[in-house]
Design a protein around this motif. Structure first.
Motif, mmCIF file in Angstrom:
data_model
loop_
_atom_site.group_PDB
_atom_site.id
_atom_site.type_symbol
_atom_site.label_atom_id
_atom_site.label_comp_id
_atom_site.label_asym_id
_atom_site.label_seq_id
_atom_site.Cartn_x
_atom_site.Cartn_y
_atom_site.Cartn_z
ATOM 1 N N ASN A 89 0.849 -1.189 0.000
ATOM 2 C CA ASN A 89 0.000 0.000 0.000
ATOM 3 C C ASN A 89 0.893 1.251 0.000
ATOM 4 O O ASN A 89 1.601 1.527 0.965
ATOM 5 N N GLU A 91 0.432 4.512 0.101
ATOM 6 C CA GLU A 91 0.200 5.551 1.104
ATOM 7 C C GLU A 91 0.770 5.123 2.452
ATOM 8 O O GLU A 91 1.408 5.909 3.157
ATOM 9 N N PHE A 92 0.553 3.851 2.808
ATOM 10 C CA PHE A 92 1.071 3.330 4.085
ATOM 11 C C PHE A 92 2.602 3.343 4.084
ATOM 12 O O PHE A 92 3.225 3.755 5.066
ATOM 13 N N ASN A 186 -5.648 4.272 12.783
ATOM 14 C CA ASN A 186 -6.336 4.612 11.529
ATOM 15 C C ASN A 186 -5.485 4.212 10.327
ATOM 16 O O ASN A 186 -5.999 3.656 9.347
ATOM 17 N N TRP A 187 -4.186 4.502 10.394
ATOM 18 C CA TRP A 187 -3.288 4.153 9.282
ATOM 19 C C TRP A 187 -3.284 2.644 9.045
ATOM 20 O O TRP A 187 -3.309 2.183 7.903
ATOM 21 N N ARG A 189 -5.613 0.460 9.864
ATOM 22 C CA ARG A 189 -6.909 0.046 9.298
ATOM 23 C C ARG A 189 -6.997 0.404 7.814
ATOM 24 O O ARG A 189 -7.482 -0.378 6.997
ATOM 25 N N GLU A 190 -6.519 1.611 7.480
ATOM 26 C CA GLU A 190 -6.568 2.049 6.079
ATOM 27 C C GLU A 190 -5.682 1.187 5.184
ATOM 28 O O GLU A 190 -5.903 1.112 3.979
#
Length: 283
Positions: A89, A91-92, A186-187, A189-190
């Motif tokens: 991912n 963004e992660f 949150n990160w 989970r996203e």
């Protein structure tokens, strides 16, 4: 070795952050200890997971892709574990890179603080102590500093280095701005993962632990940890029941330094592999 019992250690570190073993070594050690599964949870990086997964397929140990994210709350460093994150991912991965930059900034400041205290070590020495090139997605940490300090005679062993210089209440410790536990959850989970509050007993503040559970709402809590005694295990088991959290266990294995295993040996804390299904669901 009885692999049929199906136990897993959900907290181990490798050379990709501040551990002493390669990711493949951790998996082989897990196999030798009779574990069915092991998580690779390096600090702010997932770079060690492909190597571990490959070794797991070779020797029949399930590798749980994980990460340990450094956060700050209530004036303390709080760690959040993430399981089954999507390691591709973008963004992660970018967010983890930003966290590693923060860690590097802290390292520079801590080395300067150590020098002010008369401990003459350099960041170059710490990196050289790895005995290999530092990859772009890896960082050094306080255990690496402690290694150099012991070799140069400034500390007797790792614990001595942390107690007198590097620990959170010690004079060379530097706090840098970090994200909140809520952001870390949150990160995770996203990125498709399940967030778990790491080693709550280390923080020495159950009121703060409850605040984090209520605000960040992780999926689980690390009830069984190498630095938890029976009283902590019972307290956090009760808290897990109260908040409806997944119960995890981890040795927090970093390898042996100066013949001493830091935190605990692989498999010294474990839960049944049925917990993995709970983590995959994230509930």
């Amino acid at each position: 070795m009885n692999h049929a019992e199906g136990r897993c250690d959900l907290h181990t570190h490798t050379l990709a952050s501040d551990g002493m073993q390669s990711p493949a070594d951790n998996v082989r050690l897990a196999y030798e200890k009779g574990l069915s599964a092991v998580a690779i949870t390096d600090h702010d990086t997932v770079v060690g997971i492909p190597e571990a997964t490959e070794e797991g397929e070779r020797c029949g140990v399930t590798v749980v892709p994980g990460v340990e994210i450094s956060t700050r709350a209530g004036g303390k460093d709080i760690h959040v574990l993430g399981y089954y994150v999507n390691c591709t991912n973008e963004e992660f991965l970018k967010r983890l890179a930003d966290l590693r930059n923060t860690r590097e900034e802290r390292n520079v400041k801590m080395i300067a603080r150590l020098q002010e205290l008369g401990v003459q070590i350099t960041l170059e020495e710490v990196i050289a102590g790895l005995g290999r090139e530092l990859r772009p997605d890896e960082t050094v940490g306080r255990p690496h500093m402690a290694d150099v300090m012991v070799k140069k005679g400034y500390a007797q062993d790792m614990r001595d280095a942390f107690n007198r210089y590097l620990g959170e209440d010690a004079p060379a410790y530097v706090s840098v701005p970090r994200i909140s536990p809520q952001e870390a959850c949150n990160w995770i989970r996203e990125a498709g993962g399940a967030p778990v509050l790491a080693h709550p007993g280390i923080y020495g503040d159950d009121r703060l632990v409850r605040e984090i559970l209520e605000q960040a709402q992780p999926a689980g809590i690390e009830v069984f940890h190498s630095d938890h005694g029976k009283a902590e295990e019972e307290r956090y088991q009760a808290m897990a029941d109260e908040y409806g959290l997944i119960v995890t266990a981890g040795s927090d294995f970093h390898g042996a330094r100066q013949g001493v295993i830091f935190h605990g040996d692989i498999g010294s804390r474990s839960v049944p592999v049925s917990v993995l299904d709970q983590l995959k669901r994230g509930v």
